[in-house]
Design an enzyme around this catalytic site. Structure first.
Site, mmCIF file in Angstrom:
data_model
loop_
_atom_site.group_PDB
_atom_site.id
_atom_site.type_symbol
_atom_site.label_atom_id
_atom_site.label_comp_id
_atom_site.label_asym_id
_atom_site.label_seq_id
_atom_site.Cartn_x
_atom_site.Cartn_y
_atom_site.Cartn_z
ATOM 1 N N TRP A 105 0.864 -1.194 0.000
ATOM 2 C CA TRP A 105 0.000 0.000 0.000
ATOM 3 C C TRP A 105 0.892 1.232 0.000
ATOM 4 C CZ3 TRP A 105 -3.923 1.594 4.417
ATOM 5 C CH2 TRP A 105 -4.750 2.622 3.939
ATOM 6 N N ILE A 136 4.419 -1.270 3.413
ATOM 7 C CA ILE A 136 4.149 0.145 3.174
ATOM 8 C C ILE A 136 5.123 0.641 2.118
ATOM 9 C CG2 ILE A 136 4.025 2.438 4.177
ATOM 10 C CD1 ILE A 136 1.894 0.493 5.222
ATOM 11 N N LYS A 137 4.584 1.249 1.078
ATOM 12 C CA LYS A 137 5.425 1.749 -0.012
ATOM 13 C C LYS A 137 5.846 3.187 0.263
ATOM 14 C CE LYS A 137 4.512 0.581 -4.334
ATOM 15 N NZ LYS A 137 3.777 0.387 -5.613
ATOM 16 N N VAL A 138 7.149 3.422 0.232
ATOM 17 C CA VAL A 138 7.693 4.773 0.351
ATOM 18 C C VAL A 138 8.633 5.010 -0.830
ATOM 19 C CG1 VAL A 138 7.512 4.734 2.867
ATOM 20 C CG2 VAL A 138 9.651 4.085 1.779
#
Length: 362
Positions: A105, A136-138
């Site tokens: 996400w 978690i996409k960063v």
């Protein structure tokens, strides 16, 4: 027809789906991909969710739910999608002891340049979904890379996105190791932590080909369509040196996982090139390829399932040298430009999605 389950079983590469919507889940499509094609993960981004909310009929009831803002309503809707996808992939996650079976996400693009906010948001989003197989996409901006270090140090699993060059690869690998060392030294269980590094491919060739065509000489034109695969093969060599070398040995002995490279942006943009240009040459162990539905179908239909990733490193390095000789600055100009353009595209999709949610909930 290829049996895509062989990609992982025989070649050691995971196939993830670069798509997520309630239609895929409710209509059983994702479940079939998992069962029949061996799909073992899912990636998403603002563009994917904007398309899903626009096209799928399954969000109508949710759009009528109360929420403080369009963004919070969006989160309420996609939380359900993410949870269902995580649950479908939980058996894969358990069978692989946490090495596979992940769903990604992406954080709001608004936070891409804010390290502290990126960390806070990652913790908040993980709390919303409450699944142990959520990544978690960063982005691989300087702020995002610094946030990666902090998040891994807190035991939060991350998919680093919008990488376009070898400098991005090196910086992300270094930050991951620093974060993992902090987590392990603080008593954390390294087996709880997963990170992947998403290297975008087709956009590299699109931009580099434009530059080569402007140069226009014979040597330059021969290099069209070769930059992205060459970058990927060199990135894999860096991966092997980094995570199978002495520098990672302490963390590996403690149970730390290498940070797998994930091939992203894998649908071919130029019809003159193979429709599996960013798939077939990049099959190899300890990697992930995330494919849109159409590319997954093409691989199933006429793909050749042969490990090629470890081959041709000398040729790849020559290609990179030849590109530099023609004045193509992959790390200093191409990668930063593509990252900036990628952030702009995701931001536009994110804002368009929020606008649509706002209009449809009114």
């Amino acid at each position: 027809m290829a049996d895509l389950r062989e990609v992982h079983a025989r070649l050691g590469q995971s196939l993830w789906l670069d798509n997520l919507s309630r239609t895929l889940i409710h209509d059983g499509i994702l479940a079939r991909y998992i069962a029949e094609d061996g799909v073992s993960g899912v990636t998403s981004n603002p563009s994917i969710f904007q398309k899903a909310i626009h096209e799928s009929p399954y969000y109508q009831e949710d759009l009528a739910c109360p929420a403080d803002s369009a963004e919070r309503l969006y989160e309420q809707m996609v939380k359900v999608d993410l949870q269902m996808a995580c649950d479908l992939l939980q058996p894969t996650h358990a069978a692989s002891q946490g090495d596979d079976g992940w769903v990604s996400w992406e954080e709001s693009p608004r936070l891409a340049m804010d390290e502290a906010a990126t960390v806070v948001e990652a913790e908040r989003l993980r709390g919303i979904v409450q699944r142990n197989n959520l990544l978690i996409k960063v982005p691989a901006t300087p702020a995002g890379i610094a946030a990666l270090r902090t998040l891994i140090g807190r035991g939060i699993s991350v998919n680093v996105t919008l990488m376009f060059g070898l400098q991005h690869v090196r910086e992300v690998f270094a930050a991951y190791q620093e974060g993992l060392a902090a987590w392990v030294d603080g008593g954390g269980d390294p087996k709880r932590v997963k990170a992947v590094a998403s290297l975008f491919l087709s956009r590299v060739d699109t931009l580099v080909d434009q530059q080569l065509e402007k140069i226009g000489n014979e040597a330059a034109l021969r290099l069209r369509g070769k930059a992205a695969v060459a970058v990927a093969k060199k990135a894999y060599a860096i991966y092997q040196e980094t995570f199978h070398g002495q520098g990672f040995s302490r963390l590996k002995a403690a149970g730390g996982r290498p940070q797998y490279l994930l091939w992203a942006s894998t649908s071919t943009k130029d019809p003159a090139y193979s429709d599996l240009l960013y798939v077939e040459p990049l099959m190899g162990p300890e990697t992930i390829n995330t494919l849109p539905d159409a590319t997954l179908g093409k691989l199933r239909d006429h793909g050749h399932l042969v490990a090629q990733l470890g081959e041709g490193l000398d040729a790849a390095e020559k290609t990179l040298a030849d590109l530099a000789a023609e004045g193509i600055d992959l790390n200093g100009q191409v990668a930063p430009q593509l990252q900036e353009e990628g952030l702009a595209a995701f931001s536009a999709a994110f804002e368009a999605m929020l606008d649509e949610v706002e209009k449809r909930r009114a």
